[in-house]
Design a protein around this motif. Structure first.
Motif, PDB file in Angstrom:
ATOM      1  N   PRO A  17       0.785  -1.240   0.000  1.00 28.16           N
ATOM      2  CA  PRO A  17       0.000   0.000   0.000  1.00 28.16           C
ATOM      3  C   PRO A  17       0.818   1.293   0.000  1.00 28.16           C
ATOM      4  N   ASP A  18       2.106   1.224   0.322  1.00 27.43           N
ATOM      5  CA  ASP A  18       2.924   2.437   0.366  1.00 27.43           C
ATOM      6  C   ASP A  18       3.110   2.985  -1.048  1.00 27.43           C
ATOM      7  N   PRO A  19       2.576   4.179  -1.338  1.00 24.84           N
ATOM      8  CA  PRO A  19       2.653   4.712  -2.705  1.00 24.84           C
ATOM      9  C   PRO A  19       4.075   5.009  -3.180  1.00 24.84           C
ATOM     10  N   GLU A  20       5.031   5.046  -2.268  1.00 23.40           N
ATOM     11  CA  GLU A  20       6.422   5.296  -2.653  1.00 23.40           C
ATOM     12  C   GLU A  20       7.172   4.016  -3.001  1.00 23.40           C
ATOM     13  N   PHE A  21       6.608   2.871  -2.683  1.00 20.31           N
ATOM     14  CA  PHE A  21       7.277   1.597  -2.885  1.00 20.31           C
ATOM     15  C   PHE A  21       7.281   1.252  -4.383  1.00 20.31           C
ATOM     16  N   PRO A  22       8.375   0.677  -4.916  1.00 23.68           N
ATOM     17  CA  PRO A  22       8.455   0.381  -6.356  1.00 23.68           C
ATOM     18  C   PRO A  22       7.310  -0.489  -6.887  1.00 23.68           C
ATOM     19  N   VAL A  23       6.834  -1.442  -6.101  1.00 26.83           N
ATOM     20  CA  VAL A  23       5.723  -2.289  -6.554  1.00 26.83           C
ATOM     21  C   VAL A  23       4.476  -1.429  -6.736  1.00 26.83           C
ATOM     22  N   HIS A  24       4.195  -0.591  -5.766  1.00 21.52           N
ATOM     23  CA  HIS A  24       3.026   0.280  -5.849  1.00 21.52           C
ATOM     24  C   HIS A  24       3.180   1.261  -7.017  1.00 21.52           C
ATOM     25  N   GLN A  25       4.386   1.755  -7.228  1.00 17.27           N
ATOM     26  CA  GLN A  25       4.641   2.659  -8.347  1.00 17.27           C
ATOM     27  C   GLN A  25       4.354   1.973  -9.687  1.00 17.27           C
ATOM     28  N   ALA A  26       4.715   0.695  -9.798  1.00 12.04           N
ATOM     29  CA  ALA A  26       4.420  -0.058 -11.030  1.00 12.04           C
ATOM     30  C   ALA A  26       2.912  -0.169 -11.243  1.00 12.04           C
ATOM     31  N   VAL A  27       2.175  -0.370 -10.159  1.00 12.35           N
ATOM     32  CA  VAL A  27       0.713  -0.433 -10.243  1.00 12.35           C
ATOM     33  C   VAL A  27       0.168   0.912 -10.718  1.00 12.35           C
ATOM     34  N   LEU A  28       0.621   1.987 -10.075  1.00 16.22           N
ATOM     35  CA  LEU A  28       0.132   3.325 -10.442  1.00 16.22           C
ATOM     36  C   LEU A  28       0.462   3.671 -11.888  1.00 16.22           C
ATOM     37  N   SER A  29       1.638   3.284 -12.344  1.00 14.50           N
ATOM     38  CA  SER A  29       2.033   3.542 -13.727  1.00 14.50           C
ATOM     39  C   SER A  29       1.087   2.841 -14.706  1.00 14.50           C
ATOM     40  N   HIS A  30       0.787   1.573 -14.433  1.00 15.33           N
ATOM     41  CA  HIS A  30      -0.136   0.838 -15.303  1.00 15.33           C
ATOM     42  C   HIS A  30      -1.519   1.487 -15.301  1.00 15.33           C
ATOM     43  N   ARG A  31      -1.995   1.805 -14.118  1.00 13.45           N
ATOM     44  CA  ARG A  31      -3.347   2.363 -14.005  1.00 13.45           C
ATOM     45  C   ARG A  31      -3.437   3.721 -14.699  1.00 13.45           C
ATOM     46  N   GLN A  32      -2.388   4.526 -14.605  1.00 10.99           N
ATOM     47  CA  GLN A  32      -2.407   5.823 -15.279  1.00 10.99           C
ATOM     48  C   GLN A  32      -2.429   5.632 -16.794  1.00 10.99           C
ATOM     49  N   TRP A  33      -1.623   4.686 -17.289  1.00 15.36           N
ATOM     50  CA  TRP A  33      -1.646   4.399 -18.724  1.00 15.36           C
ATOM     51  C   TRP A  33      -3.047   3.957 -19.149  1.00 15.36           C
ATOM     52  N   PHE A  34      -3.669   3.060 -18.368  1.00 12.98           N
ATOM     53  CA  PHE A  34      -4.984   2.554 -18.744  1.00 12.98           C
ATOM     54  C   PHE A  34      -6.007   3.687 -18.750  1.00 12.98           C
ATOM     55  N   LEU A  35      -5.990   4.542 -17.723  1.00 11.93           N
ATOM     56  CA  LEU A  35      -6.910   5.673 -17.684  1.00 11.93           C
ATOM     57  C   LEU A  35      -6.657   6.614 -18.861  1.00 11.93           C
ATOM     58  N   ASP A  36      -5.402   6.913 -19.143  1.00 15.24           N
ATOM     59  CA  ASP A  36      -5.067   7.783 -20.280  1.00 15.24           C
ATOM     60  C   ASP A  36      -5.556   7.183 -21.601  1.00 15.24           C
ATOM     61  N   THR A  37      -5.393   5.874 -21.743  1.00 14.54           N
ATOM     62  CA  THR A  37      -5.832   5.197 -22.964  1.00 14.54           C
ATOM     63  C   THR A  37      -7.336   5.273 -23.122  1.00 14.54           C
ATOM     64  N   MET A  38      -8.054   5.016 -22.036  1.00 12.32           N
ATOM     65  CA  MET A  38      -9.517   5.078 -22.115  1.00 12.32           C
ATOM     66  C   MET A  38      -9.981   6.519 -22.345  1.00 12.32           C
ATOM     67  N   THR A  39      -9.314   7.487 -21.736  1.00 11.93           N
ATOM     68  CA  THR A  39      -9.654   8.895 -21.959  1.00 11.93           C
ATOM     69  C   THR A  39      -9.469   9.248 -23.431  1.00 11.93           C
ATOM     70  N   GLU A  40      -8.376   8.796 -23.996  1.00  8.67           N
ATOM     71  CA  GLU A  40      -8.115   9.041 -25.422  1.00  8.67           C
ATOM     72  C   GLU A  40      -9.214   8.422 -26.285  1.00  8.67           C
ATOM     73  N   LEU A  41      -9.616   7.211 -25.961  1.00  3.08           N
ATOM     74  CA  LEU A  41     -10.661   6.545 -26.749  1.00  3.08           C
ATOM     75  C   LEU A  41     -11.998   7.271 -26.628  1.00  3.08           C
ATOM     76  N   PHE A  42     -12.357   7.692 -25.418  1.00  2.00           N
ATOM     77  CA  PHE A  42     -13.618   8.425 -25.246  1.00  2.00           C
ATOM     78  C   PHE A  42     -13.541   9.805 -25.901  1.00  2.00           C
ATOM     79  N   THR A  43     -12.359  10.425 -25.910  1.00  2.29           N
ATOM     80  CA  THR A  43     -12.173  11.695 -26.613  1.00  2.29           C
ATOM     81  C   THR A  43     -12.370  11.484 -28.109  1.00  2.29           C
ATOM     82  N   ASP A  44     -11.749  10.441 -28.648  1.00  6.52           N
ATOM     83  CA  ASP A  44     -11.883  10.131 -30.072  1.00  6.52           C
ATOM     84  C   ASP A  44     -13.328   9.830 -30.443  1.00  6.52           C
TER      85      ASP A  44
END
Length: 191
Positions: free
Chosen positions: A109-136
């Motif tokens: 759960p620690d947002p500074e931990f590398p594992v958590h950072q990998a999770v956040l990175s994936h989730r941000q990419w997924f949100l950005d991708t879906m935002t792009e698709l809904f924008t399109d």
């Protein structure tokens, strides 16, 4: 990727997903991958590095599926539906145990931990991708629609491993159709 690294990563990924990251020790990964500890540490200096590599591999697989959907689809609405279908298919597969990223975030759960950072990175990419698709798609509220999609996905992933996944997936897909057909207003009326 070397054969030993691939075997370690594949074995660790299966074990982490099936049994939980904290529940799986390095000794078990080494034994089931049929490698030595030295081989493991040559490829992954720590268990955390192995976990991040597991999540990175899972992220790459999802990105590839989205890119395949983009290549095979006529437009953003078709891509959104294709992504929704592969999520629903995953939820209904044997051995489904929820979202690997949400599971990892719960264990780290620690947002500074590398594992958590990998999770956040994936989730941000997924949100950005879906935002792009809904924008399109022409949605004026593409980011809220994308957040809604991700929330529906998260809920379906959580519920799909707790109960019969079929009605969960039906509800998820129905919710996605609602997002696709909802006609956004530029200024929603106050509640």
């Amino acid at each position: 990727m070397s054969e030993a690294r691939a075997r370690l990563l594949g074995t660790a990924g299966e074990l982490f997903y099936a049994d939980g990251i904290h529940a799986v020790g390095i000794d078990r990964v080494v034994a089931e991958a049929k490698v030595t500890r030295a081989t493991l540490y040559r490829h992954f200096p720590s268990k955390d590095d192995l976990i991040v590599a597991y999540l990175t591999q899972a992220d790459a697989a999802i990105r590839e599926r989205v890119e395949t959907a983009r290549a095979e689809s006529a437009g953003p609405e078709d891509v959104i539906r294709a992504v929704s279908r592969f999520i629903a298919e995953d939820i209904q597969r044997d051995g489904f145990r929820g979202c690997a990223f949400l599971n990892a975030a719960a264990e780290y759960p620690d947002p500074e931990f590398p594992v958590h950072q990998a999770v956040l990175s994936h989730r941000q990419w997924f949100l950005d991708t879906m935002t792009e698709l809904f924008t399109d798609l022409g949605k004026i509220d593409a980011e809220p629609a994308a957040r809604h999609f991700v929330m529906l996905r998260d809920g379906a992933m959580a519920a799909g491993c707790l109960t019969d996944p079929k009605p969960v997936c039906d509800t998820f897909l129905r919710g996605v159709e609602g997002l696709l057909t909802y006609r956004s207003r530029e200024h929603p009326s106050p509640a």
